[in-house]
Design an enzyme around this catalytic site. Structure first.
Site, PDB file in Angstrom:
ATOM      1  N   SER A   1       0.839  -1.209   0.000  1.00 56.12           N
ATOM      2  CA  SER A   1       0.000   0.000   0.000  1.00 56.12           C
ATOM      3  C   SER A   1       0.867   1.249   0.000  1.00 56.12           C
ATOM      4  CB  SER A   1      -0.921   0.007   1.227  1.00 56.12           C
ATOM      5  OG  SER A   1      -0.191   0.366   2.385  1.00 56.12           O
TER       6      SER A   1
ATOM      7  N   SER B   1      -3.252   7.088   5.322  1.00 61.29           N
ATOM      8  CA  SER B   1      -2.627   6.092   6.185  1.00 61.29           C
ATOM      9  C   SER B   1      -3.582   5.689   7.302  1.00 61.29           C
ATOM     10  CB  SER B   1      -1.328   6.641   6.787  1.00 61.29           C
ATOM     11  OG  SER B   1      -0.783   5.740   7.717  1.00 61.29           O
TER      12      SER B   1
ATOM     13  N   SER C   1       0.756   3.864   2.118  1.00 64.51           N
ATOM     14  CA  SER C   1       0.678   4.639   3.359  1.00 64.51           C
ATOM     15  C   SER C   1       2.020   5.212   3.800  1.00 64.51           C
ATOM     16  CB  SER C   1       0.093   3.783   4.478  1.00 64.51           C
ATOM     17  OG  SER C   1       0.999   2.766   4.861  1.00 64.51           O
TER      18      SER C   1
END
Length: 248
Positions: free
Chosen positions: A42, A197, A44
């Site tokens: 991801s 996030s 984040s």
């Protein structure tokens, strides 16, 4: 002659099986007690870590708990050879609400700290954390669309510096929080991509604070990186400039 040949074949097979067995044992020992590879799924932690980065995490940095073991086998009570993380470390940990999931974030709050975000600015123990605006970061999504995102260098109280993104400026969904006091034996985690996030600020159903027992290790260096939106066979999507880089 046939018996001799058969004996050599049998001995060769046993030697091969022994070699494979010990290779597996050594690999498991290294993975459990020294370094374990992880990949980043991801965004984040952009700009520090990108989707498609592969890194090694040092398992010995903070000592060992059951979460150091494969499948979190409960063979280690509590934490042994414990060493506390430093503020600013990038850490892999087991999600407190679901220990089958690994998360990676940056340690922002230490035990006893008070952490708050107000109008996008980070405060630790009621002191405003210094940040400096630098050039925009060009963020590209999976469809190939690019956008310029405000980027800053943030300096933590212990002098550690790292880059952060503010996708929505200082008015993102987690840019105004209450003041959180970190309990003993726990840590407050935040992603560097502040407005994208799931971290200690806004997802208490997942986790608010991370107990030290859940720490897996410290992110040390990248060994491979590839644009995951491109086909596996596309060598042009390998990010050669990120190979064998340390994680700040």
């Amino acid at each position: 002659m046939e018996k001799l040949v058969q004996k050599k074949k049998t001995g060769g097979l046993l030697d091969t099986l022994k070699t494979v067995f010990w290779a597996i044992v050594i690999a498991l020992m290294v993975r459990t007690f020294a370094f374990e590879p992880f990949n980043i799924p991801s965004g984040s932690m952009i700009p520090t870590l990108l989707v498609g980065d592969y890194l090694f995490v040092s398992k010995f940095s903070y000592g060992y708990s059951k979460h150091s073991m494969p499948f979190s086998l409960p063979v280690i009570p509590g934490r042994v050879f414990e060493s506390e993380p430093e503020r600013g470390d990038v850490v892999v940990f087991k999600l407190p609400s679901d220990t089958t999931q690994d998360y990676i974030k940056r340690v922002i709050g230490l035990p006893g700290d008070t952490v708050q975000v107000t109008n996008g600015r980070l405060y630790i123990n009621n002191k405003l954390i210094e940040r400096e605006r630098i050039e925009d970061y060009i963020l590209t999504d999976g469809s190939g669309r690019s956008a310029a995102v405000p980027q800053y260098i943030e300096t933590l109280p212990n002098g550690k510096v790292h880059r952060i993104l503010e996708l929505f400026g200082d008015q993102g969904p987690s840019d105004n929080t209450e003041a959180f006091t970190v309990p003993e034996g726990h840590y407050f985690m935040m992603g560097d991509n502040r407005d994208n996030s799931a971290d200690s600020r806004a997802f208490p159903s997942r986790f608010r604070f991370v107990p030290i027992e859940n720490l897996v290790g410290r992110a040390e260096f990248l060994f491979y990186s590839k644009d995951s939106s491109q086909p596996v066979y596309d060598l042009g999507s390998i990010r050669f400039d990120r190979l064998f880089q340390g994680v700040n």
